[in-house]
Design an enzyme around this catalytic site. Sequence first.
Site, PDB file in Angstrom:
ATOM      1  N   LYS A 109       0.627   3.040  -5.112  1.00 31.24           N
ATOM      2  CA  LYS A 109       1.519   3.872  -5.934  1.00 31.24           C
ATOM      3  C   LYS A 109       1.714   3.225  -7.308  1.00 31.24           C
ATOM      4  O   LYS A 109       1.677   3.901  -8.336  1.00 31.24           O
ATOM      5  CB  LYS A 109       2.870   4.075  -5.228  1.00 31.24           C
ATOM      6  CG  LYS A 109       2.765   5.041  -4.058  1.00 31.24           C
ATOM      7  CD  LYS A 109       3.998   5.054  -3.165  1.00 31.24           C
ATOM      8  CE  LYS A 109       3.744   5.929  -1.940  1.00 31.24           C
ATOM      9  NZ  LYS A 109       4.799   5.852  -0.920  1.00 31.24           N
ATOM     10  N   GLN A 163      10.297   2.802  -0.077  1.00 26.60           N
ATOM     11  CA  GLN A 163       9.217   2.974   0.907  1.00 26.60           C
ATOM     12  C   GLN A 163       9.781   2.927   2.326  1.00 26.60           C
ATOM     13  O   GLN A 163      10.505   2.005   2.692  1.00 26.60           O
ATOM     14  CB  GLN A 163       8.166   1.864   0.702  1.00 26.60           C
ATOM     15  CG  GLN A 163       6.939   1.992   1.579  1.00 26.60           C
ATOM     16  CD  GLN A 163       6.105   3.230   1.262  1.00 26.60           C
ATOM     17  OE1 GLN A 163       5.909   3.603   0.108  1.00 26.60           O
ATOM     18  NE2 GLN A 163       5.610   3.891   2.303  1.00 26.60           N
ATOM     19  N   ASP A 173      10.739  11.607  -4.235  1.00 28.18           N
ATOM     20  CA  ASP A 173      10.239  11.876  -2.880  1.00 28.18           C
ATOM     21  C   ASP A 173      10.788  13.200  -2.349  1.00 28.18           C
ATOM     22  O   ASP A 173      10.299  13.718  -1.342  1.00 28.18           O
ATOM     23  CB  ASP A 173      10.687  10.755  -1.928  1.00 28.18           C
ATOM     24  CG  ASP A 173       9.568   9.780  -1.617  1.00 28.18           C
ATOM     25  OD1 ASP A 173       8.393  10.141  -1.798  1.00 28.18           O
ATOM     26  OD2 ASP A 173       9.882   8.652  -1.185  1.00 28.18           O
TER      27      ASP A 173
END
Length: 298
Positions: free
Chosen positions: A55, A99, A122
């Site tokens: 990422k 994460q 997200d």
Amino acid sequence: MSNAARIDGKAKAAELSEKITAETTALRDEHGLQPGLAVVIIGEDPASQVYVRNKGKRAESCGFYSVQHSLDADTSQEAVLELIDELNSDDKIHGILVQLPLPDHLDEQTITQSISPTKDVDGFHFINIGKLTSGNMADAFIPCTPAGCMLMIEDHLGADLSGLKAVVIGRSNIVGKPMAALLLKANATVTVCHSRTPDLPGVVREADIVVAAVGRPNMVTGEWIKPGAVVIDVGINRIDVEVDGETKSKLTGDVEYESACEVAKAVTPVPGGVGPMTITMLMFNTLRAARLSAGLDS
Ligand code: NAD
């Protein structure tokens, strides 16, 4: 004999990444604004380390400002919340991602809900989930995996799915439920299946669009697929296969690719389908967060 088109997620993701990079350059040149992505990782989970590294690299290649905060596995909840608070008020950061999975002592809901909804790239904040499920998507962040799936479905069937039946297998908050909301928004008639659904093959056989997000290798076979259906395989499963007498590890999806291709109109492969689109949609959401922060999009 295979009839289906292979939906090339890698190529589509590369094409989209190029556009994101070009728009990032324009944003910097015209408005002096650089999208910033902060990724927080807690603990040493090896798969998470790889995802986070990728990422970060991708964010940099798009021209973003990218920071990674690596915290020890025993970091307290208070310390994590304090860091998120700092990132929420940092003007250089437009997207924040923690994460998952988290170490057991941390509360996932408290942590994901502490991210400002305007930086929640997200799409896990209840505000964004509410906007998505109520169809108010103008400034909502859509979870990356279903957002990527939707673009691939649109490529094959158009943006208006009126008259088409979609079956989503899996009801997770990250994939299944937001996927169903997106398909509904696009006018498909949607059925969500899960581990307690009776006669799953019979339900799937009715579908013009199948999205499999289960985590069971090769569960959906060609026999389950309606001729001409578009099949999106979200599953990522690691299985052992014998190659020349040696056991090797291989990634496979929830759909048995070869048999599905004999019946379907188009199928995503694993790897090379949904996966590359997911990370690209994270970049898309971060660019969008930066633009929204400057009042450039509605
Ligand atoms: P999850 O474990 O949270 O949800 C799985 C869902 O499958 C559940 O709703 C469950 O009810 C359903 N299910 C389980 N067994 C079933 C069965 N026998 N029949 C029907 N339904 C069944 O998983 P998730 O986070 O939604 O992820 C699903 C899969 O997608 C996993 O393999 C994951 O690794 C993969 N994934 C891939 C990406 C990507 O970018 N490609 C992103 C997220 C998840």
